[in-house]
Design an enzyme around this catalytic site. Structure first.
Site: not given
Ligand code: DGL
Length: 289
Positions: A93, A172, A204, A206
């Site tokens: 993350c 998500e 990020c 995600h």
């Molecule tokens: N996956 C996370 C990142 O790489 C953050 C996503 C989130 O929870 O805002 O920053």
């Protein structure tokens, strides 16, 4: 495609059985399902590793929460993963790395802790027109760690920072063709298109799950940079220092990949079945973590 790494048995103390491979135990966490993009890359590099992944979906999105919240959650999850036997921790993350990696390394100095950060360096190596975009959470972009990265590597370059509030939360939900999700991608890529960037960093974990939609919105000529493979390769190098890694000889039973979530178990099961090409055991994160 990178070749998978089988760590040599010679790295363990004493005589090792022939054909033994080291099966490291790797703890991985993210605010939610985004870190599965890193888990996928780790699995490709380390098919024999035992992996334990925590999706903190019940406390996501980290990128729109306070640093204090992210720090508290990161500490609690790291403690859980180390208690469960993780030898190495991968913070899958960008937000948790920016906010909490230093504190976790202070708290567990004996364990390698690998973080992720937006791939500015590869983007600078790839750009042809010197104009780069970074898509990331607000928390990552405002962090001191990211500011230092910019100062060190991007001085004199044109770097457009695009915060993407709501995008990780939409991913998500697991419906990657949801028109509301595609509308967010359109909104966040528009300033990048207008600025004429030729390279965009996915800052990020995600976002790789909607990489195709981001690429389509940016146009085929724009290069999109994701660091999951680089993080997995770096994890392999950090494992070389883990003397305590277990060895097993002979034909190996399939390695176990355990996923735990502080959110909806059924949703994580569904997402893992769709986004990962290997089997996983999905369960709820124990209360108190
Ligand atoms: N996956 C996370 C990142 O790489 C953050 C996503 C989130 O929870 O805002 O920053």
């Amino acid at each position: 495609m990178q070749a998978a790494a089988r760590l040599p048995a010679a790295m363990t103390p004493g005589p090792a059985p022939t054909s033994a491979v080291i099966r490291p135990r790797i703890g991985v966490f993210d605010s939610g399902v985004g870190g599965l993009s890193v888990l996928r890359a780790l699995r490709a590099q380390l098919p024999d590793a035992q992996m334990h992944y925590v999706a903190d979906s019940g406390h996501a999105p980290y990128g729109e929460r306070s640093d204090r919240h992210v720090l508290t959650r990161s500490r609690r999850i790291a403690a859980h993963l180390f208690d469960q036997g993780a030898q190495v921790l991968v913070i899958a993350c960008n937000t948790a790395t920016a906010v909490a990696a230093a504190a976790l390394r202070d708290a567990w100095p004996g364990h390698p802790i690998v973080g992720v950060e937006p791939g500015l360096k590869p983007a600078l190596a790839l750009t042809r027109n010197g104009r780069i975009g970074v898509m990331a959470t607000s928390a990552t972009l405002r962090s001191d760690k990211f500011r230092r990265l910019l100062d060190t590597h991007a001085r004199g370059h044109s770097v457009l920072l695009q915060a993407c509030p709501g995008l990780a939360a939409a991913i998500e939900r697991g419906q990657l063709d949801d028109p509301r999700l595609l509308a967010l991608i359109d909104r966040f890529t528009r300033p990048l298109r207008e600025a004429g960037v030729d390279t965009v960093v996915l800052g990020c974990t995600h976002y790789p799950f909607v990489r195709d939609a981001i690429q389509a919105a940016l146009g085929r000529e724009v290069q999109v940079v994701d660091t999951a493979d680089a993080v997995a390769r770096h994890t392999v190098t950090r494992l070389l220092g883990v003397a305590a890694a277990r060895t097993e000889a002979g034909p190996l039973a399939p390695s176990r990949i355990v996923l735990q979530t502080s959110g909806d178990v059924t949703l994580l099961q569904r997402i893992a079945a769709r986004w990962l090409d290997f089997p996983t055991d999905v369960a709820a994160l124990p209360p108190g973590v």
